[in-house]
Design a protein around this motif. Structure first.
Motif, mmCIF file in Angstrom:
data_model
loop_
_atom_site.group_PDB
_atom_site.id
_atom_site.type_symbol
_atom_site.label_atom_id
_atom_site.label_comp_id
_atom_site.label_asym_id
_atom_site.label_seq_id
_atom_site.Cartn_x
_atom_site.Cartn_y
_atom_site.Cartn_z
ATOM 1 N N ALA A 31 0.988 -1.115 0.249
ATOM 2 C CA ALA A 31 0.068 -0.008 -0.159
ATOM 3 C C ALA A 31 1.319 1.221 -0.023
ATOM 4 O O ALA A 31 0.539 2.024 -0.792
ATOM 5 C CB ALA A 31 -0.769 0.314 1.392
ATOM 6 N N PHE A 32 2.172 1.399 0.580
ATOM 7 C CA PHE A 32 2.838 2.246 1.121
ATOM 8 C C PHE A 32 3.454 2.266 -0.094
ATOM 9 O O PHE A 32 3.341 3.835 -1.365
ATOM 10 C CB PHE A 32 3.872 2.801 2.079
ATOM 11 N N VAL A 33 3.981 1.680 -0.984
ATOM 12 C CA VAL A 33 4.856 1.958 -2.724
ATOM 13 C C VAL A 33 3.431 2.295 -3.515
ATOM 14 O O VAL A 33 3.879 2.836 -4.103
ATOM 15 C CB VAL A 33 5.408 0.153 -2.920
ATOM 16 N N ALA A 34 2.311 1.749 -3.577
ATOM 17 C CA ALA A 34 1.374 2.157 -4.523
ATOM 18 C C ALA A 34 0.540 3.735 -3.792
ATOM 19 O O ALA A 34 0.788 4.009 -4.955
ATOM 20 C CB ALA A 34 0.055 1.665 -4.655
ATOM 21 N N GLY A 35 1.466 4.048 -3.017
ATOM 22 C CA GLY A 35 0.564 5.391 -2.461
ATOM 23 C C GLY A 35 1.887 6.452 -2.658
ATOM 24 O O GLY A 35 1.886 6.925 -3.327
ATOM 25 N N MET A 36 3.401 5.659 -2.597
ATOM 26 C CA MET A 36 4.246 6.487 -3.496
ATOM 27 C C MET A 36 4.548 6.547 -4.841
ATOM 28 O O MET A 36 4.960 8.197 -5.803
ATOM 29 C CB MET A 36 5.747 6.004 -3.147
ATOM 30 N N MET A 37 3.947 5.775 -5.274
ATOM 31 C CA MET A 37 3.874 6.089 -6.790
ATOM 32 C C MET A 37 3.636 7.029 -7.419
ATOM 33 O O MET A 37 2.997 7.927 -8.185
ATOM 34 C CB MET A 37 3.674 5.123 -7.602
ATOM 35 N N ALA A 38 1.870 7.237 -6.906
ATOM 36 C CA ALA A 38 0.853 7.766 -6.992
ATOM 37 C C ALA A 38 1.404 9.489 -6.523
ATOM 38 O O ALA A 38 1.079 10.284 -7.528
ATOM 39 C CB ALA A 38 -0.380 7.036 -6.259
ATOM 40 N N ALA A 39 1.794 9.616 -5.663
ATOM 41 C CA ALA A 39 2.040 10.729 -5.000
ATOM 42 C C ALA A 39 3.033 11.955 -6.148
ATOM 43 O O ALA A 39 3.608 12.250 -6.933
ATOM 44 C CB ALA A 39 2.655 10.858 -3.547
ATOM 45 N N ALA A 40 4.455 10.972 -6.655
ATOM 46 C CA ALA A 40 5.274 10.761 -7.071
ATOM 47 C C ALA A 40 5.326 11.127 -9.042
ATOM 48 O O ALA A 40 5.452 12.168 -9.463
ATOM 49 C CB ALA A 40 6.518 9.415 -8.074
ATOM 50 N N ALA A 41 3.938 10.474 -9.441
ATOM 51 C CA ALA A 41 3.699 10.470 -10.883
ATOM 52 C C ALA A 41 2.687 11.816 -10.493
ATOM 53 O O ALA A 41 2.829 12.861 -11.870
ATOM 54 C CB ALA A 41 2.365 9.989 -11.087
ATOM 55 N N ALA A 42 1.705 12.234 -9.247
ATOM 56 C CA ALA A 42 1.940 13.468 -9.361
ATOM 57 C C ALA A 42 2.561 14.908 -9.097
ATOM 58 O O ALA A 42 2.268 16.086 -9.860
ATOM 59 C CB ALA A 42 0.501 13.554 -7.664
ATOM 60 N N ALA A 43 3.163 14.538 -8.791
ATOM 61 C CA ALA A 43 4.369 15.993 -8.262
ATOM 62 C C ALA A 43 5.430 15.761 -9.919
ATOM 63 O O ALA A 43 5.625 17.176 -10.273
ATOM 64 C CB ALA A 43 5.903 15.022 -7.894
ATOM 65 N N ARG A 44 5.620 14.632 -10.534
ATOM 66 C CA ARG A 44 6.164 14.745 -12.292
ATOM 67 C C ARG A 44 5.003 15.640 -13.066
ATOM 68 O O ARG A 44 5.226 16.722 -13.445
ATOM 69 C CB ARG A 44 6.051 13.340 -12.407
ATOM 70 N N ASP A 45 3.437 15.504 -13.506
ATOM 71 C CA ASP A 45 2.654 15.986 -13.979
ATOM 72 C C ASP A 45 2.751 17.393 -13.035
ATOM 73 O O ASP A 45 2.945 18.132 -14.262
ATOM 74 C CB ASP A 45 1.083 15.101 -13.746
ATOM 75 N N ARG A 46 2.676 17.252 -12.075
ATOM 76 C CA ARG A 46 2.155 19.117 -11.251
ATOM 77 C C ARG A 46 3.810 19.644 -11.267
ATOM 78 O O ARG A 46 3.424 20.991 -11.031
ATOM 79 C CB ARG A 46 1.480 19.264 -10.284
#
Lengths: 265, 265, 265
Positions: B86-101
């Motif tokens: 779950a943590f890893v999924a959250g990390m990936m989602a946040a990192a993707a959002a950071a890249r996009d934003r």
């Protein structure tokens, strides 16, 4: 133009320090077992806060056991600061057990308003009838669905006074006692509002002081009705913060001395 | 025979203390909201470090909300110290959002090289383009795929100098600023290497000092470009460690006084 | 009428302080990497305890990597204080790896007896042959299936003496060394019982002192046989508690000074 606190000034009563001290003493004498489903950031801190204050904490959150354990506990704390599916399942199971067993419990809706997930979890938990809701002004306003709560992560940008109207609405709608903490804390039980003054601003530089307040409300719920428990716990927090701030040289030493002060009463 | 630091001596410049202090002051004035997806061991510690230094931490890692929350944050910290799905999924989602934003973010690849799972997670996160990578020498060497990094759990057996070549390669390959911490810290931005001296060896007896450095890099990223943010954060760490070591009687009091020093610093 | 300790008085031998100090010194000289799968409440605390005492902690619990990491570690600690499915899977994988690799490991069955889930997890872990079981009296009695252990959350209401018979049965059944901690600690290796006196009651006001004892047993297991490791670790705990209690003003400062004392030896 009037400030929110002026607007409610005629409804606010000062707290009874002696009555609060009596509740804290009763809690200490009983050393109640408090089931504490709380966030990853403050688990150690709130366990130490509860132990220092005289309660017996148990961090039991797995969905496989959270409801079973609630049968052993004298009160339940649910704090949504960090979420994941397993934790949320454990929270719901424990809250349902608390409702069914008439176990008093306190909800800390950390960060409600910041994400849709937090809003959904908080709303679901409200359905299980918490005895007390303890939060900062922004969270109380978000939970009450009141516009104007400028929510900033888990900190509140609004003074606690700004949430009195929202707290009254929330208390009326849910039947819970609402405790809004800030420079002055307000305990709202229906139409009755009690102000708990004191404390020290350095508390804001230590993570989990709000969570600690919630945990202590849980401990006091084991020995007193919701309104008295909330007032007693918040008063204990304020006095300990004042004592610790006298000799602290920064937020690190403050946190350590705050725990010492809780143990000294 | 030359040591690694001698080998790179002509490329290394001393850091500008005044510029670093300006960045820290700007961070404090802004009090940026920093989303901190970090490991279970240091959540409380890094929250207190960020609060003491003047930032506003929010530990939001659930996959259901990590990306949504990134829209509110001014910077993102991802630390892989303790993992689960779950943590890893959250990390990936946040990192993707950071890249996009285009949200600046810092990666702390704790323990990379120790297990295949850690290597895979770290490699996946690198793909989202961190602004800064902060790690010890062994981790930087493992991450760069450079042989010779003697990795020992989450501690590093190699001096930070040993990772300068790996850090340069990693910075060139990823475009990230690479911050290697140790007795001397090195901030590597392409071909430019800045040395941040100071600190105190007792830091190694406290868990999460590296994680704290990473968290402070995140806070400074909210107000400064990657290289300046890394230098400022590491300099703040070094000065606070020096101040705390003067009166500490061991690692317990050191950790407490270090937090005090961050607030004064 | 005789007390449990009177009943066993002829079987109890005092511990050898010099031998215990030798084990601690050997652990410090080796700085063993200790894999520590422990509960959320005490991860930071036990990491700092291990670092201060001279070991190198690594909190690696994900099922994807827990077994792989066990190949790098010198000893393993498994503490069931907070459970969820992923953690439990990681515990089982690491315990199986420890058994297969003959890696010494210590089990801390926190709260066993309180819920069916805890009982099942603890029983499953026992099947992997821990070198040492460290717990309080109520937990040892629950684990041994002995009636009469009044279990109260994760604290014990029974003096450690009350669990000597249960500890002997548990040691005989499992082959593990059983360490029962309390005002006096007892290390039970088959028919041999060693008493470790000392310490200070304020330890009970700090969360995770039992967990810290378990973690230190793990560190000492890297350099000594199970019985000697348990005695050395418990003796180190007792001495550090005594030193810290001399200048502490409450449980907050006690915890900080306890870590300092561990580093001083």
């Amino acid at each position: 133009m009037t400030s929110p606190s002026q607007h409610f000034a005629d409804q606010i009563t000062a707290f009874d320090a002696a009555a609060a001290a009596t509740v804290v003493a009763a809690m200490r004498a009983d050393r109640p077992l408090v089931q504490n489903i709380t966030n990853h950031v403050v688990m150690n801190w709130t366990a130490n806060v509860l132990l220092a204050a005289g309660a017996s904490p148990a961090m039991v959150h797995a969905p496989e056991e959270a409801a079973e354990f609630a049968a052993l506990a004298r009160a339940l704390v649910i704090n949504i600061g960090t979420l994941d599916q397993a934790f949320v399942a454990g929270m719901m199971a424990a809250a349902a057990a608390a409702r069914d067993r008439k176990l008093p419990w306190v909800l800390d809706p950390v960060g409600v308003g910041a994400t849709a997930y937090r809003n959904r979890v908080a709303a679901d938990l409200l359905g299980f009838g918490p005895s007390v809701i303890r939060a900062n002004a922004g969270e109380i306003m978000a939970l009450a669905g009141v516009a104007g709560g400028a929510q900033r992560g888990v900190d509140s940008l609004s003074g606690s006074e700004a949430a009195i109207a929202a707290g009254k609405a929330l208390s009326a709608r849910t039947g819970a006692v609402v405790a809004v903490t800030g420079a002055t804390d307000y305990v709202i039980a229906g139409a009755r509002i009690t102000a708990v003054p004191g404390g020290h601003p350095i508390s804001q530089q230590v993570t989990g002081t709000g969570c600690a307040a919630t945990a202590l409300v849980g401990a006091c719920l084991a020995v007193a009705p919701a309104e008295a428990a909330a007032v007693a716990a918040l008063s204990l927090m304020k006095r300990a913060a004042e004592a610790a701030s006298r000799t602290a040289s920064g937020p690190g030493t403050f946190a350590t001395l705050f725990v010492d002060a809780l143990a000294q009463g």
